[in-house]
Design a protein around this motif. Structure first.
Motif, PDB file in Angstrom:
ATOM      1  N   VAL A  21       0.750  -0.998   0.091  1.00  0.00           N
ATOM      2  CA  VAL A  21      -0.018   0.005  -0.225  1.00  0.00           C
ATOM      3  C   VAL A  21       0.882   1.249   0.043  1.00  0.00           C
ATOM      4  CG1 VAL A  21      -1.973  -1.062   1.076  1.00  0.00           C
ATOM      5  CG2 VAL A  21      -0.433   0.004   2.431  1.00  0.00           C
ATOM      6  N   ARG A  22       2.048   1.187  -0.308  1.00  0.00           N
ATOM      7  CA  ARG A  22       3.024   2.269  -0.375  1.00  0.00           C
ATOM      8  C   ARG A  22       2.781   2.947  -1.847  1.00  0.00           C
ATOM      9  NH1 ARG A  22       8.715   0.038  -0.167  1.00  0.00           N
ATOM     10  NH2 ARG A  22       7.715  -1.246  -1.684  1.00  0.00           N
ATOM     11  N   SER A  23       3.396   4.270  -1.965  1.00  0.00           N
ATOM     12  CA  SER A  23       3.209   4.862  -3.263  1.00  0.00           C
ATOM     13  C   SER A  23       3.963   4.043  -4.491  1.00  0.00           C
ATOM     14  CB  SER A  23       3.887   6.239  -3.118  1.00  0.00           C
ATOM     15  OG  SER A  23       5.424   6.074  -3.116  1.00  0.00           O
ATOM     16  N   ALA A  26       3.766  -9.148  -4.944  1.00  0.00           N
ATOM     17  CA  ALA A  26       2.931  -8.217  -4.417  1.00  0.00           C
ATOM     18  C   ALA A  26       2.530  -7.313  -5.508  1.00  0.00           C
ATOM     19  CB  ALA A  26       3.749  -7.305  -3.380  1.00  0.00           C
ATOM     20  N   VAL A  27       1.346  -6.830  -5.298  1.00  0.00           N
ATOM     21  CA  VAL A  27       0.545  -5.644  -6.242  1.00  0.00           C
ATOM     22  C   VAL A  27       0.493  -4.617  -5.558  1.00  0.00           C
ATOM     23  CG1 VAL A  27      -0.839  -7.330  -7.388  1.00  0.00           C
ATOM     24  CG2 VAL A  27      -1.757  -6.361  -5.472  1.00  0.00           C
ATOM     25  N   ASN A  28       0.604  -3.414  -6.098  1.00  0.00           N
ATOM     26  CA  ASN A  28       0.908  -2.074  -5.507  1.00  0.00           C
ATOM     27  C   ASN A  28      -0.702  -1.487  -5.727  1.00  0.00           C
ATOM     28  OD1 ASN A  28       2.071   0.904  -6.394  1.00  0.00           O
ATOM     29  ND2 ASN A  28       2.011   0.179  -4.331  1.00  0.00           N
ATOM     30  N   ILE A  29      -1.242  -1.154  -4.614  1.00  0.00           N
ATOM     31  CA  ILE A  29      -2.460  -0.385  -4.485  1.00  0.00           C
ATOM     32  C   ILE A  29      -2.433   0.629  -3.436  1.00  0.00           C
ATOM     33  CG2 ILE A  29      -4.959  -0.402  -4.125  1.00  0.00           C
ATOM     34  CD1 ILE A  29      -4.985  -3.322  -4.543  1.00  0.00           C
ATOM     35  N   PRO A  30      -1.726   1.693  -3.672  1.00  0.00           N
ATOM     36  CA  PRO A  30      -1.458   2.781  -2.589  1.00  0.00           C
ATOM     37  C   PRO A  30      -2.626   3.029  -1.715  1.00  0.00           C
ATOM     38  CG  PRO A  30      -0.672   3.614  -4.812  1.00  0.00           C
ATOM     39  CD  PRO A  30      -1.431   2.375  -4.934  1.00  0.00           C
ATOM     40  N   VAL A  31      -2.652   3.336  -0.570  1.00  0.00           N
ATOM     41  CA  VAL A  31      -3.580   3.386   0.464  1.00  0.00           C
ATOM     42  C   VAL A  31      -4.468   4.366   0.158  1.00  0.00           C
ATOM     43  CG1 VAL A  31      -2.216   4.763   1.970  1.00  0.00           C
ATOM     44  CG2 VAL A  31      -4.026   3.309   2.897  1.00  0.00           C
ATOM     45  N   GLU A  32      -3.969   5.572  -0.504  1.00  0.00           N
ATOM     46  CA  GLU A  32      -4.548   6.597  -0.708  1.00  0.00           C
ATOM     47  C   GLU A  32      -5.887   6.275  -1.847  1.00  0.00           C
ATOM     48  OE1 GLU A  32      -1.276   6.753  -0.850  1.00  0.00           O
ATOM     49  OE2 GLU A  32      -0.663   7.931   0.807  1.00  0.00           O
ATOM     50  N   THR A  61      -2.714 -10.056   2.885  1.00  0.00           N
ATOM     51  CA  THR A  61      -1.879  -9.443   3.759  1.00  0.00           C
ATOM     52  C   THR A  61      -1.406  -8.129   3.030  1.00  0.00           C
ATOM     53  OG1 THR A  61      -0.825 -11.455   4.605  1.00  0.00           O
ATOM     54  CG2 THR A  61       0.304  -9.512   4.962  1.00  0.00           C
ATOM     55  N   VAL A  62      -1.591  -7.035   3.965  1.00  0.00           N
ATOM     56  CA  VAL A  62      -1.087  -5.544   3.463  1.00  0.00           C
ATOM     57  C   VAL A  62       0.236  -5.428   4.119  1.00  0.00           C
ATOM     58  CG1 VAL A  62      -3.569  -4.742   2.641  1.00  0.00           C
ATOM     59  CG2 VAL A  62      -2.794  -4.477   5.074  1.00  0.00           C
ATOM     60  N   TYR A  63       0.979  -4.547   3.320  1.00  0.00           N
ATOM     61  CA  TYR A  63       2.266  -4.029   4.076  1.00  0.00           C
ATOM     62  C   TYR A  63       2.415  -2.780   3.315  1.00  0.00           C
ATOM     63  CZ  TYR A  63       5.038  -5.202  -0.158  1.00  0.00           C
ATOM     64  OH  TYR A  63       5.776  -5.356  -1.204  1.00  0.00           O
ATOM     65  N   CYS A  64       3.543  -2.108   4.183  1.00  0.00           N
ATOM     66  CA  CYS A  64       3.849  -0.644   3.887  1.00  0.00           C
ATOM     67  C   CYS A  64       5.320  -0.575   3.901  1.00  0.00           C
ATOM     68  CB  CYS A  64       3.114   0.259   4.203  1.00  0.00           C
ATOM     69  SG  CYS A  64       3.077   0.534   5.994  1.00  0.00           S
TER      70      CYS A  64
END
Length: 80
Positions: free
Chosen positions: A7-9, A21-27, A46-49
């Motif tokens: 969930v990072r940029s 991992a797939v990237n879905i920014p928390v914003e 599982t979510v991580y940043c």
């Protein structure tokens, strides 16, 4: 099949991420949830940043949307 969501940029993701991992920014997560996330509601996620803070926000958003098995994996270093 478990899902690993970073969930990072996008810039942070490009610098390195956990395998698979797939990237879905928390914003952007709330928007993606409203338009359809394409992950089953009963899937393991599982979510991580970087350190776990944004992952905590993402976990809450997913649980409020009805996802049943969401784990805060903490930071990237925990995923490697």
């Amino acid at each position: 099949m478990p899902h690993l969501v970073d969930v990072r940029s996008p810039a942070e993701f490009q610098l390195g991420h956990a395998p698979g991992a797939v990237n879905i920014p928390v914003e952007q997560l709330a928007i993606q949830l409203s338009t359809g996330l394409n992950i089953a509601i009963d899937a393991e996620i599982t979510v991580y940043c970087a350190a776990g803070g944004r992952a905590g926000v993402a976990k809450t958003l997913l649980e409020r949307a009805g996802y049943l098995h969401v784990t805060n994996g903490g930071g990237l270093s925990n995923m490697l």
